[in-house]
Each structure stands twice: as C-alpha cells, then as structure tokens.
Design a protein around this motif. Structure first.
Motif: not given
Length: 558
Positions: A19-21, A26-33, A435-439, A444-445
């Motif tokens: 995760g991040d701050t 925002q985290v749930s957005q597909a293009n979040s970083s 949403e863990l998948e975004n993290y 991985a990126k």
C-alpha cells in the motif's frame, strides 16, 4: 487441503500485499501507483537460510508433517525456535501455539461397496470416508440420486435439489460448476470456478439438504488434478475440526469420490447416459432418481487430539493494534505405511517452501525493527495446521482470532513458492477480488513484471488455500506470485526440465527437496511481498473488496 492444487502445472504461487499513503478511493483506481511515493527499500534475502528451512522441514525425519503426529511436534519445535531467535513474541498470551481441536477419522482399507449392484474397488474405483465417530458405517440399499453439480444458489436462480427429498439418499454430484462446461452461459463465472464448484461446498450443501451421503464424480479436466491426487489425499486418516453436536448430527454419513469410468458404468446400469446428463446439468438445474441403490460397509475410528497453529507477532509502533497477517500452512499429508517403497509425503514444495518463505520475511522485518525501522502496524505470522485437510487451522483462527478481524488489515498467503526460476510475469489468483491486487501489481512493476491472472482459473485457486478462510469474513486476503514466462532461454530450459522432474508430485511422495532448485524466482517474489507489506504497514489504508466480488458487502472498497 488445497484439495487440490496442481503444483506442477504452473510455477506456484505465493502471496503478498502492499500500500501507500493514498486514500482508498485513489488506490482503487486502475491506474493508481500505490508505491510511487513509497520509501520502501530493497532487502537481501538469505537464499541459503531459506533453502535450509525447506530442507529441514521436508526431511524424512519430519515424516511428512501430518497434524497430531511426531512430525507435528518436530515442526512446532523448529518454528518456535526460529521465531524466538528472530525476536518475535508468542501471540497467544506469550505462547507461540494456538490449540486447534481436531478429530482424526480413519476409515478401514477393507470396504465393501456396491453401487447399482456393481462392486466398487476401494482406491481404484472409489474412495469413501465418514466424519462421524461411529465404529461401523453400514448403509443398506440407500437410493442414489444424480443432482447435477449439487448447487443451491438462489442469487442465480439455480437449485439442483429443487423438489426432491434427500432424506436417506445418496447424492451423486459432478465436480466443478456449470460455468466450466458452459463458459458462454450467463450464470456462474465461466471457466473461473466459483465456490459452488468446490468439494467442500458440495458436501456442505448435501448435508443441508438432509442427504445420507454424497459422492463426487472425478473428472480430470474440471477437477484440474488426476485421480491419483484424490486417492492419496482422501485415503488413510482424515482430519477435521471438532464439530458441535448439531453440526455433527446434520453432516452426511459418508462422503467421497468415484472415478469417471466407474460413474459411467453406474449410469449405464441405471439406463442413463452420463455424458447426456452432464450436458443437461451444464444448462439447467437437474436431479434424477437413478432407481438404483448403494450398499456400503466399513469400519471407522475417531481419535481426538489438539493440533496447533504457530502464531508469532512483531509489534508495530504507532498503530500496533492494526494487524497485517502472513499465513503459510506447515502441514502436509504425512506417512502412508500401506505403500511399498517411499511412504513419506515430504511436502517440500507444498508447503515447506511457503513456511520457509514467511520465516524469511519475518527475519527481514525483525532485523529492520532492531535498527529502529519497525512498521507502524503490527505483523503477525501464522503457520497454520490442517490446510491439507480442509483449511482447518486457518478456519479455526478466523473463527477464533487472537487479534480481532476488524483490526486485521490484510492477509498475505504463501502456499508453495516458485522453484522454476525467475519470471517476467506475476500471477494473481482469482484476479479481480480486492484492492490488494493494485498494491501487488505496483510492487511487481518495480521488477518490470506484468501482472496476469492464473492460467487455469477452473482450478478455483482462490478458494483452495488458507487466505480463503479470512476472505469469508471480509478480510482482504491474497494468494499470488510466480508466473509462466521465463526471462531468458537458460531459465526456460531449466524450467522445462524441472517441470518434468516435478510432474505428478502434487500430493505425492515425490514432492522432495532438490538441491538443484533455482530459488531465484521465489526470492524475487519474497521481495514483492516484503515491499508490499512494508508500504501497507506504514500507512493508514484499509483495502476492501471490489464491486462484483462476493465479499464486497463484508468490507467494500471505498
């Protein structure tokens, strides 16, 4: 048990989270970083130490690590010493052990079974057991009923038990769910197995319907594993959590599996074409009285003993009441003294490797904490018992948590690590859940790896390991790692050779530790897990389940 995850089909699978701050929206957005502004640092994992843990846990001395055996005692002692040496504390009022009350049912190898007056050979044609404390299981001429996929799903207007009284009858059930056979249909989830496709659901539903017993028809493609896995996993001692009186009284008397060939003989004797009924069952709910009966007789033994989860905590600093959990099951199938030759299911890949993985991650976090760089949130490492028998240890912890589930931020599950070398891609099992998948994807990126879903969603991987026990309570839980694309020709050649070596070793006695294993892919994944957990452990995010997930209502994404 993972019941039953094809380890050798894919370079297997571990999980993590990050995760991040940013806030959850925002985290749930597909293009979040989520790691873009993270202070996460690379750490160096000790491959030799990681390798040694796998080697020790999967040695013959540990006899396959079956719960309530000598192998469990050795495993508990080893894990307790390792966590103590790291400086972690026992989570259960200072103890590292959480007792899990278990009962071991041992069906006799001498079973008399006839279906439609056709004699069935135990192990070759059919495997049966009973989760009741009766010394003798005797069923005389119980009517057999084909109930399609054995599903009662009101939200999908699907009920294979509609209009039939199952009292005193034995359900004959197809493996998986209708989506596998009819992926273009509008119900269920296509080739991706739903929980309705799991063996555990089918036995639970048959019990709710008042059936006397249930037999699943094994079919390799929709099951995603061969008959040998069923035979090895469902014979010998079978363990379960101790049930309360009502649960025990309402459970089916016998449960098990039969081969597809045996099922075809049964249906032909009954005047039906099994392939024709299978086609019908994929399109609509179905139940058919076979006008045939089952007679079953075998001795049964029930023995009660506690097994144990190992639970170790690294306390956080400013948000210590909030928990991140890492899970890995320490158990495997144990020893089968009826076999000639090798009798020990060493379980090196499954899951000495995952258990070694959470220990190596714990060591790194513990070392950082000793340098004054501890996480704000607490980390707890749960080495679970009884996963191979139906996620028993994780089910017990989730129902009897040492730390409240509403204070548990996420669960990262490690179940078999990647022994096939590095990969260019990264697999998320059951992709699209939370949403863990975004993290995970952003972590991985950082390794230039592309995130993908598993190659065989029909295996139902999301429902087959310990993370699922927590998902059912709404705690975001992930199972991910490994991949299928080697980064270079040399790795591809090695992977092809090692896959040949490991072929057929899932839930088999050949799941041994190999000195020749290339563990660079496993270490690559551990780095992702570490980075992800460090980021989530230092922020205030509470990831949730995405819209469309069956767990969204329990802890929705914001």
């Amino acid at each position: 048990m993972k019941h039953l995850f094809p380890l050798c089909a894919v370079a297997l699978l571990v999980s993590a989270c990050n995760g991040d701050t940013k806030d959850n929206a925002q985290v749930s957005q597909a293009n979040s970083s989520v790691l873009a502004n993270s202070t996460t640092q690379l750490v160096t994992f000790d491959e030799q130490r990681f390798r040694q843990d796998i080697k020790v846990l999967s040695s013959d001395e540990f006899e396959g690590r079956a719960p309530t055996t000598k192998g469990e005692k050795l495993t508990l002692d080893y894990l307790t010493k390792q966590f103590t040496d790291m400086g972690l504390t026992g989570a259960n009022q200072g103890s590292f052990l959480q007792a899990v009350p278990m009962v071991t049912y041992t069906p006799s190898e001498q079973q008399t079974i006839t279906l439609a007056d056709l004699p069935m050979q135990y192990r070759k044609d059919i495997v049966l057991s009973s989760r009741h404390a009766n010394e003798q299981i005797t069923i005389d001429k119980a009517p057999l009923v084909f109930v399609g996929y054995g599903i009662n799903a009101p939200e999908s207007q699907w009920n294979d038990y509609s209009g039939i009284d199952m009292t005193g009858k034995i359900a004959v059930i197809l493996v998986n769910d209708p989506g596998f056979a009819n992926p273009e249909g509008t119900k269920f989830n296509g080739l991706a197995m739903t929980y309705y496709g799991r063996w555990s659901y089918k036995f639970e539903e048959a019990s709710r319907q008042g059936a006397l017993g249930a037999i699943i028809i094994h079919d390799t493609k929709p099951a995603s594993y061969p008959w040998s896995v069923v035979e090895n996993s469902w014979t010998g001692p079978q363990q379960d959590l101790v049930l309360n009186t009502d649960e025990a009284n309402n459970r089916i008397q016998v449960e098990g599996w039969m081969t597809l060939d045996a099922a075809k003989q049964l249906f032909t004797k009954s005047g039906f074409s099994l392939p024709t009924l299978m086609e019908r069952a994929a399109d609509e709910p179905v139940n058919v009285e076979l006008a045939q009966t089952a007679s079953i007789k075998f001795a049964n033994k029930a023995e009660y003993a506690d097994s144990y989860n190992v639970v170790a905590t690294l306390k956080g600093t400013s948000q210590a009441d909030e928990q991140l959990l890492f899970t890995a099951h320490w158990d495997h199938i144990g020893k089968d003294e009826t076999k000639e030759g090798d009798q020990i299911y060493n379980g090196a890949l499954d899951n000495a490797s995952g258990t070694a993985g959470i220990m190596e991650i714990a060591r790194q976090f513990a070392a950082q904490a000793k340098q004054g760089k501890g996480l704000k949130r607490s980390l707890t490492f749960v080495a679970t018992t009884g996963e191979e028998q139906g996620l028993l240890g994780s089910r017990f912890y989730a129902a009897n948590p040492i730390y409240p589930l509403d204070k548990t931020v996420a669960v990262f599950n490690l179940d078999s690590t990647n022994v096939y070398g590095k990969t260019k891609d990264y697999t998320i099992v059951g992709k699209g859940q939370s949403e863990l998948e975004n993290y995970l994807a952003d972590a991985a990126k950082l390794q230039n790896r592309e995130v993908k879903s598993e190659r065989n969603p029909a295996s139902g991987g999301f429902f087959r390991s310990d993370h699922f026990s927590f998902a059912k309570y709404g705690v975001p839980a992930v199972f991910a790692g490994g991949g299928s694309e080697p980064p270079d020709d040399a790795t591809a050649v090695y992977k092809a050779e090692m896959e040949k070596t490991m072929k057929g070793c899932y839930h088999n006695v050949c799941d041994h530790y190999h000195e020749s294993w290339d563990l660079s892919g496993a270490l690559q994944d551990l780095q992702v897990y570490y980075q992800a957990a460090e980021s989530l452990g230092n922020n205030q995010d509470w990831p949730g389940y995405l819209a469309g997930s069956e767990f969204n209502s329990l802890r929705p994404a914001k």
